[in-house]
Design an enzyme around this catalytic site. Structure first.
Site, PDB file in Angstrom:
ATOM      1  CG  HIS A  80      -5.567  -3.095   0.485  1.00  0.00           C
ATOM      2  ND1 HIS A  80      -4.411  -2.440  -0.566  1.00  0.00           N
ATOM      3  CD2 HIS A  80      -4.545  -2.470   1.521  1.00  0.00           C
ATOM      4  CE1 HIS A  80      -4.173  -1.781  -0.326  1.00  0.00           C
ATOM      5  NE2 HIS A  80      -3.853  -1.595   0.787  1.00  0.00           N
ATOM      6  CB  SER A  95      -0.798   0.053   1.307  1.00  0.00           C
ATOM      7  OG  SER A  95      -1.910   0.678   1.271  1.00  0.00           O
ATOM      8  CG  ASP A 135      -5.886  -3.785  -3.231  1.00  0.00           C
ATOM      9  OD1 ASP A 135      -6.387  -2.454  -2.361  1.00  0.00           O
ATOM     10  OD2 ASP A 135      -5.112  -3.721  -2.796  1.00  0.00           O
TER      11      ASP A 135
END
Length: 506
Positions: free
Chosen positions: A472, A196, A444
């Site tokens: 995610h 991320s 995602d």
């Protein structure tokens, strides 16, 4: 970027042990045992890299030594920004493959401004409660004025409490810290796993130090070229897609809590729930709020401490802002969809207990009403990482109706930020870097798949691995195909063939 994502440390229910760390080290790292097979140290870095002889910061570092014949160090970052890299590394046995742990020390650090590394502080716990509960969908001039006021109060509080740090907590400086850590670890080149926001940090590092990359996994990529509010709007669209996918799966199950049997009808029920909390915040049945109401705590100095000296105030209630976060949180992980089903069932019945618990996971609010500095660090780093509009009206949006306004308005403190950004939003190339592996998940919610595709095109040496699934990030999240490809790459630097797609479950 503001992902409001749940820390992987929370997902894996970590118990963070106290760190018996050594004194700061200007060169190498002096490791000391800190329990459960881990070692801790402190890394001394300049506050301002343009003034290397000036004030320094002490960053917390932790490692799990390799269990077998060692290749080197794997530095990990879980994202956020604002999430603890120390917590994430302490979850190494769950988040890094056994074959990699055998050959690499797994190393994590709290980035500057986060956790154990000169943490940013902005507001008392009571005022942070008020900031996070503020209406994220202002329907009138008065409601927008209130949102502007609490957002400016947040920015002013950061300047008052952490002013010397604000100009130096952006990702560019953290990338310099990552290079300092590489040198302190004695590694000729960096081996790195970022998820991320950690992909943003990795991409900036690779662009700044391309010849220092050995292997770099960027899982759930952020596109550094996107303007900040566009990033927010596209992320909101990702959560809308995840909600639709969840609802479709839920409607096929007998225990689904929606009255409607259609996708449109079920989504309308979610919207109705959020509108209800806008005008009538939803109470919790979990008991009284252990924190003190804002007015009392401000009279007592607003320190957010010494809660045992006062009686609990009133039952906590989920405002629209907290209810939105409470629905958003379980969308990060497909394995949390049953939790979302129970959260909705409870909320439709008038109880916000699970909504509040989920929201607290994202914001760093603890059971006693105190906060980690996750929210404050998140905003401070985001505001440093690119220009934001100064006109509050620019933060309004009608896109992604259930999540768009809440996510976009949450950046409003950046309109009042007291220091200029230290990055501009532009493509990164990392010309000359070793092959970099990017992983994109097709559905995602927090980092849309298109961002991984774009970053793979921007970086000169990138290779894209696609996971056709939900949730995610993909590595160590249930896909043997992804795990095998990533482990092989980290161990050998051999990337998967271009165009490789790993299937999702079923």
């Amino acid at each position: 970027m503001r992902t409001w994502e749940r820390a992987r440390a929370a997902v894996f229910a970590l118990v963070l042990l106290s760190c018996g760390c050594s004194a700061p080290s200007a060169g190498g790292l002096a490791w000391a045992d800190c329990g459960d097979g881990f070692e801790c140290a402190r890394l001394r870095v300049p506050l301002d890299y343009s003034v290397p002889g000036g004030e320094h910061l002490s960053l917390g570092v932790v490692r799990l030594p390799a269990s077998g014949r060692r290749i080197g160090s794997l530095v990990v970052n879980p994202g956020g920004p604002g999430v603890s890299g120390i917590d994430y590394a302490r979850a190494a046995r769950s988040v890094v493959g056994a074959a990699v742990r055998e050959r690499f020390d797994v190393v994590g650090f709290d980035p500057r401004g986060v956790g154990e590394s000169a943490p940013i502080k902005c507001l008392s716990d009571a005022r942070l409660d008020a900031f996070l509960a503020a209406d994220p969908t202002p329907d009138s001039a008065a409601e927008q004025a209130h949102l502007e006021r609490v957002s400016k109060e947040f920015a002013d509080g950061c300047q008052a409490r952490s002013g010397r740090l604000l100009a130096h907590v952006g990702t560019a400086d953290t990338a310099r810290d990552l290079e300092s850590l590489r040198r302190a670890l004695g590694e000729a080149r960096l081996t790195y796993l970022g998820k991320s926001y950690g992909t943003f940090l990795g991409a900036i590092y690779a662009d700044m130090y391309p010849n220092r990359v050995r292997a770099m996994v960027l899982d759930g990529a952020v596109d550094p070229a996107l303007p900040r509010l566009r990033l927010a709007r596209e992320q909101a669209a990702g959560f809308e897609l995840a909600l639709r996918t969840y609802v479709q799966a839920c409607l096929a199950e007998q225990a689904c809590p929606f009255r409607s049997h259609s996708l449109a009808g079920a989504l309308a029920e979610v919207s109705s729930l959020l509108r209800r909390t806008d005008s009538h915040p939803l109470p919790s049945t979990a008991g009284s709020d252990p924190s003190v109401d804002p007015e009392t705590r401000e009279r007592d100095g607003g320190t957010g401490s010494a809660k045992s000296d006062v009686e609990p105030s009133e039952v906590r209630k989920a405002s629209e802002a907290l209810a939105t976060l409470g629905l958003l949180t379980p969308l990060y992980d497909r394995n949390s969809w049953p939790e979302l089903t129970e959260t909705l069932r409870q909320a439709f019945a008038g109880d916000s207990t699970l909504l509040l618990r989920n929201a607290d996971n994202l914001t760093g609010r603890q059971d006693d009403g105190t906060y980690t500095n996750q929210t404050e660090a998140n905003l401070a780093i985001n505001c440093a990482d690119g220009p934001y509009p100064h006109n509050p009206n620019a933060y309004a949006t009608r896109e992604s109706p259930r999540f768009g306004p809440s996510i976009t308005w949450s950046y409003l403190p950046c309109a009042y930020w007291p220091t200029p950004p230290t990055l501009t939003n532009k493509p990164v190339k990392a010309h000359g870097a070793a092959p970099i592996l990017i992983i994109g998940t097709t559905r995602d919610p927090a980092t849309p798949y298109r961002w991984s595709q774009t970053l793979a095109n921007e970086l000169d040496s990138a290779h894209l691995l696609t996971y056709n699934g939900d949730g995610h990030t993909a590595y160590a999240n249930g896909s043997p195909c992804v795990d095998t490809q990533v482990d092989t790459y980290l161990l050998t630097t051999t990337t998967p063939p271009d165009g490789t797609i790993c299937p999702g479950p079923g």
